[in-house]
Design a protein around this motif. Structure first.
Motif, PDB file in Angstrom:
ATOM      1  N   HIS A   1       0.507  -1.386   0.273  1.00 57.38           N
ATOM      2  CA  HIS A   1      -0.051   0.134  -0.325  1.00 57.38           C
ATOM      3  C   HIS A   1       0.923   0.975   0.499  1.00 57.38           C
ATOM      4  CE1 HIS A   1      -3.433   2.624   2.193  1.00 57.38           C
ATOM      5  NE2 HIS A   1      -3.878   2.188   0.870  1.00 57.38           N
TER       6      HIS A   1
ATOM      7  N   ILE B   1      -0.722   1.833  -6.864  1.00 61.58           N
ATOM      8  CA  ILE B   1      -0.522   0.122  -7.073  1.00 61.58           C
ATOM      9  C   ILE B   1       0.650  -0.347  -7.233  1.00 61.58           C
ATOM     10  CG2 ILE B   1      -1.308  -1.922  -8.046  1.00 61.58           C
ATOM     11  CD1 ILE B   1      -4.174  -0.249  -7.839  1.00 61.58           C
TER      12      ILE B   1
ATOM     13  N   ASP C   1       1.607  -5.905  -6.425  1.00 61.56           N
ATOM     14  CA  ASP C   1       0.196  -6.053  -6.249  1.00 61.56           C
ATOM     15  C   ASP C   1      -0.555  -6.302  -7.433  1.00 61.56           C
ATOM     16  OD1 ASP C   1       0.656  -4.857  -4.428  1.00 61.56           O
ATOM     17  OD2 ASP C   1       0.700  -2.838  -4.903  1.00 61.56           O
TER      18      ASP C   1
ATOM     19  N   VAL D   1      -5.109  -8.054  -7.527  1.00 57.87           N
ATOM     20  CA  VAL D   1      -6.116  -7.135  -7.873  1.00 57.87           C
ATOM     21  C   VAL D   1      -6.599  -8.551  -8.709  1.00 57.87           C
ATOM     22  CG1 VAL D   1      -6.787  -5.521  -8.896  1.00 57.87           C
ATOM     23  CG2 VAL D   1      -4.607  -5.170  -6.725  1.00 57.87           C
TER      24      VAL D   1
ATOM     25  N   TRP E   1      -5.176   3.034  -6.283  1.00 58.88           N
ATOM     26  CA  TRP E   1      -6.054   2.562  -5.242  1.00 58.88           C
ATOM     27  C   TRP E   1      -7.154   3.108  -5.459  1.00 58.88           C
ATOM     28  CZ3 TRP E   1      -5.229  -2.901  -4.772  1.00 58.88           C
ATOM     29  CH2 TRP E   1      -3.761  -3.489  -4.425  1.00 58.88           C
TER      30      TRP E   1
ATOM     31  N   ILE F   1      -6.561  -3.865   0.947  1.00 60.39           N
ATOM     32  CA  ILE F   1      -5.291  -2.928   0.902  1.00 60.39           C
ATOM     33  C   ILE F   1      -5.190  -2.344   2.657  1.00 60.39           C
ATOM     34  CG2 ILE F   1      -5.379  -1.800  -1.453  1.00 60.39           C
ATOM     35  CD1 ILE F   1      -7.254   0.444  -0.273  1.00 60.39           C
TER      36      ILE F   1
END
Length: 208
Positions: free
Chosen positions: A108, A113, A117, A121, A175, A198
């Motif tokens: 985070h 992002i 990540d 996702v 994000w 997150i």
């Protein structure tokens, strides 16, 4: 070159051999010290008459080069031969390898992002990745190309879409932007999953 990077090149060798436009990025590889003009000339003399022959020899050299070679190749593909899809192919493969080896987790970092990540996702986006990609202003042509590249693999499709979006936007691939796009599509449960993802990451980051 790191073992995991060498393994990724081997796994994607056929596609790289057939699609790399290495003529355009050889000067960059020379600049970065991975090959020399003499090496390039020798490859041509030793029977690399076609682009595919040359690419075979080049991949062998890079696979046995230093640990910078993989990153330099990704940069060469993206910026010097204008082949961002091949660059994304290698980046996604690296993320998956790192996840499988438990070397990375969801971040985070500054709201941005990270490439690492994308697998987390992607698992939440699933088949919604296409509509989310459109909302993030990726073109139908690019998304269709992703689907055709990984026809049976939704997770890789979603990861590649996210990777392309991150590369195009750098500081704007946040994000908040992603979750906002998801909510505009009324995918509220997916948005909540991402917020929880997150939220856990942020909480974990504070436990030291």
């Amino acid at each position: 070159m790191f073992t995991r990077h060498r393994q990724i090149l081997i796994a994607n060798r056929n596609r790289l051999i057939s699609e790399m436009q290495s003529t355009y990025f050889i000067p960059y590889l020379i600049q970065e010290g991975l090959v020399t003009e003499k090496m390039v000339e020798s490859m041509r003399i030793e029977g690399a008459r076609t682009d595919m022959d040359f690419n075979k020899k080049l991949l062998t050299i890079l696979s046995n080069s230093n640990d910078r070679a993989y990153r330099v190749l990704v940069t060469a593909l993206r910026y010097h031969s204008n082949q961002p899809r091949l660059a994304a192919l290698l980046e996604v493969a690296e993320v998956i390898a790192d996840i499988e080896n438990n070397t990375v987790g969801c971040t985070h970092k500054g709201g941005i992002i990270q490439q690492t990540d994308t697998v987390f996702v992607a698992r939440h986006l699933g088949s919604h990745f296409y509509s989310v990609g459109l909302m993030l202003q990726l073109s139908e042509e690019e998304l269709d190309d992703i689907v055709n590249t990984y026809p049976e693999d939704i997770i890789r499709q979603a990861m590649t879409m996210l990777s392309s979006w991150i590369q195009k936007n750098t500081t704007d691939a946040t994000w908040d932007a992603l979750i906002g796009a998801v909510r505009k599509l009324d995918l509220n449960m997916v948005a909540e999953d991402l917020e929880a993802l997150i939220g856990r990451s942020a909480n974990n980051a504070n436990i030291t």
